[in-house]
Scaffold this active site. Structure first.
Site, PDB file in Angstrom:
ATOM      1  N   GLU A 277       4.262  50.622 -65.788  1.00  9.97           N
ATOM      2  CA  GLU A 277       4.065  52.001 -65.335  1.00  9.97           C
ATOM      3  C   GLU A 277       5.371  52.773 -65.448  1.00  9.97           C
ATOM      4  O   GLU A 277       6.417  52.290 -65.026  1.00  9.97           O
ATOM      5  CB  GLU A 277       3.596  52.060 -63.869  1.00  9.97           C
ATOM      6  CG  GLU A 277       2.235  51.470 -63.594  1.00  9.97           C
ATOM      7  CD  GLU A 277       1.863  51.523 -62.111  1.00  9.97           C
ATOM      8  OE1 GLU A 277       2.519  52.290 -61.355  1.00  9.97           O
ATOM      9  OE2 GLU A 277       0.940  50.795 -61.701  1.00  9.97           O
TER      10      GLU A 277
ATOM     11  N   GLU B 159       2.239  45.218 -57.669  1.00 10.24           N
ATOM     12  CA  GLU B 159       3.345  45.407 -56.721  1.00 10.24           C
ATOM     13  C   GLU B 159       3.086  44.640 -55.425  1.00 10.24           C
ATOM     14  O   GLU B 159       3.277  45.143 -54.314  1.00 10.24           O
ATOM     15  CB  GLU B 159       3.568  46.894 -56.450  1.00 10.24           C
ATOM     16  CG  GLU B 159       3.904  47.686 -57.707  1.00 10.24           C
ATOM     17  CD  GLU B 159       4.302  49.128 -57.427  1.00 10.24           C
ATOM     18  OE1 GLU B 159       4.115  49.600 -56.283  1.00 10.24           O
ATOM     19  OE2 GLU B 159       4.823  49.788 -58.354  1.00 10.24           O
TER      20      GLU B 159
END
Length: 501
Positions: A269, A122
């Site tokens: 995820e 991220e």
């Protein structure tokens, strides 16, 4: 939380855990391995859990040498990661990237089945100062793989938070944050040219929490919705029944907006917390169970999304263990499928999945010999069940209802199932050193009725002295009680203490 209400993970996914990004292949479910635990299990214990639960895909947030060595020769497909704190160095130096690959990848393959490298995590939302070197880091890592002749085996990508997608509903109007066009455009071109995939972290829990009631809980949890409650994209007239699919398609439309249409999506995820503080009332065991159970079923059925039905979206569940050292709210510490002691957090409801490893009270389950299991290991487990395990195996004697077929597989299936039901289908009682699996298909045949079939209940029986039969082993006894027999402690601990799946 009472252990008896807790989870026993994941279906036996050996027939469906294929590494897949193409439409004609099957999707897989993997798990993320976070390590922010005050009492982190050893690599050997982690791998024992993965093997016991038949988890064939795991994502590491680093490239820990101990874990990679423990995963060697298991066949488990591994995604390793360049941690964010190492990203700047890797992205600014081809030599540093080459050294990273040499030390953390090339040194471990082929024994350890590394199939992907996640470069950072991220980055654009969590560490924007590293954004300018992100594509360079990907390219340097890939070049090092090419030099090691590993580029066809190992994909390179970087996980993005779904927050990088703006105006995600309706999906057809979604686009990536334009301030990162100078990164996203070359990044997507790199993924395209290297035959890789977009890594995306998808958390319907957070979308639900941040929607201030606009997103219904059922829509976030994959629960069935009446047609009038489905979300409709007015531009495409596609109907969306869950947040997960809408975010995946939003990513695809956002890529198409940048003229990239053939890069698959892998969800690195996704999950739901099982506990939260007073400000997170929907972080509950029941909701975590519901979300992950429905997610697994949705992915493994190759349901696809409204835009691309039938196209697999392989997904890694966040996460294997609860991480008590994670900072932040209570929910941050409670995304795990297991606690630090290897105790499952809840029972996944996976009805209709065929072979599973879950004590699902909504569907009768049986313990059987695993297809293709080593015959010597099956015999040893059979010996133990009919001896120290105190299973009444008299039905397996010649002339008795379950003698035929006279094979170690058939006899082991009967004995395993008897023991499983004697123990009340408790977690860890259908393992037998990895040669047993749980199924929802009744293995009864003709006059041979298995425990759990037609209301037959397992009761604790004393061991029975058995006479020799045509199935006798070399020592003249039909059941050999060898020194390698499995003890109840070993069987239980492999799931309850060592421990995923």
């Amino acid at each position: 939380m009472a252990p008896f209400l807790l989870f026993l993970l994941l279906p036996a996914l050996s027939t469906v855990f294929n590494h897949a990004v193409a439409a004609e292949e099957k999707a897989f479910i993997g798990v993320n391995l976070g390590t922010d635990l005050s009492d982190m299990p050893s690599p050997t214990q982690v791998v024992a859990l993965l093997k016991a639960q038949q988890i064939h895909h795991v994502r590491l947030y680093d490239a820990d040498e101990g874990m990679l060595k423990a995963l060697a020769n298991t066949g488990i497909q591994v995604t390793v990661s360049v941690p964010n704190e190492q990203l700047l160095a890797v992205g600014q130096s081809n030599a540093t990237a080459a050294n990273w690959v040499s030390r953390n990848v090339a040194a471990h393959v082929p024994a350890t089945n590394i199939t992907a490298i996640a470069v950072g995590s991220e980055v654009l939302t969590a560490m924007p100062n590293a954004g300018p070197v992100l594509v360079s880091a990907l390219k340097f890592i890939h070049s090092a793989l090419v030099a090691s002749n590993l580029d066809n085996q190992i994909k390179v990508s970087t996980p993005h938070a779904s927050a990088i997608i703006l105006d995600s509903f309706p999906p057809s109007q979604a686009f990536f944050n334009r301030s990162w066009d100078n990164v996203m455009v070359p990044l997507l071109k790199f993924l395209q040219s290297s035959d890789s995939y977009l890594m995306l972290n998808v958390y319907p829990y957070y979308d639900y929490m941040q929607s201030n009631g606009v997103i219904p809980l059922d829509y976030a949890l994959f629960r069935p919705l009446p047609p009038n409650k489905e979300a409709v994209d007015a531009n495409t007239l596609l109907h969306y029944t869950n947040v997960f699919d809408a975010l995946i398609d939003a990513a695809r439309f956002a890529m198409a907006y940048l003229n990239v249409t053939n890069v698959p999506v892998v969800v690195t995820e996704s999950g739901w917390p099982a506990k939260g503080d007073s400000s997170e009332p929907d972080a509950t065991v029941d909701n975590a169970n519901t979300y992950n159970s429905n997610l697994i079923r949705h992915v493994l059925n190759n349901t696809g999304t409204p835009k691309y039905p039938g196209v697999p979206v392989s997904t890694y569940i966040y996460e294997l263990y609860n991480e008590d050292l994670r900072p932040g709210s209570l929910s941050e510490k409670n995304w795990g499928l297991f606690d630090a002691n290897g105790v499952p957090v809840y029972v996944l409801h996976l009805t209709g999945s065929g072979m599973i490893l879950a004590n699902d009270t909504t569907n009768q389950t049986y313990c059987i010999a695993k297809e293709g299991a080593d015959s010597k290991m099956l015999q040893a487990a059979l010996d133990w069940a009919c001896g120290p395990g105190k299973v009444d195996c008299s039905s397996l004697l010649q002339g008795q209802p379950c003698y035929e077929p006279d094979t170690v597989d058939a006899h082991a299936t009967y004995a395993f199932n008897e023991y499983y039901h004697l123990m009340g289908m408790a977690p860890g009682t259908c393992y037998f050193n990895g040669v047993a699996a749980i199924t929802t298909t009744d293995p009864s045949h003709e006059t041979c009725l298995f425990a759990g079939s037609g209301g037959k209940n397992g009761t604790f029986l004393n061991g029975t002295s058995l006479a020799p039969s045509a199935n006798s082993t070399a020592n003249g006894s039909p059941f050999r009680f060898s020194g390698a027999a499995l003890s109840p402690l070993i069987i239980g601990n492999l799931l309850w203490s060592l421990v995923f799946l």
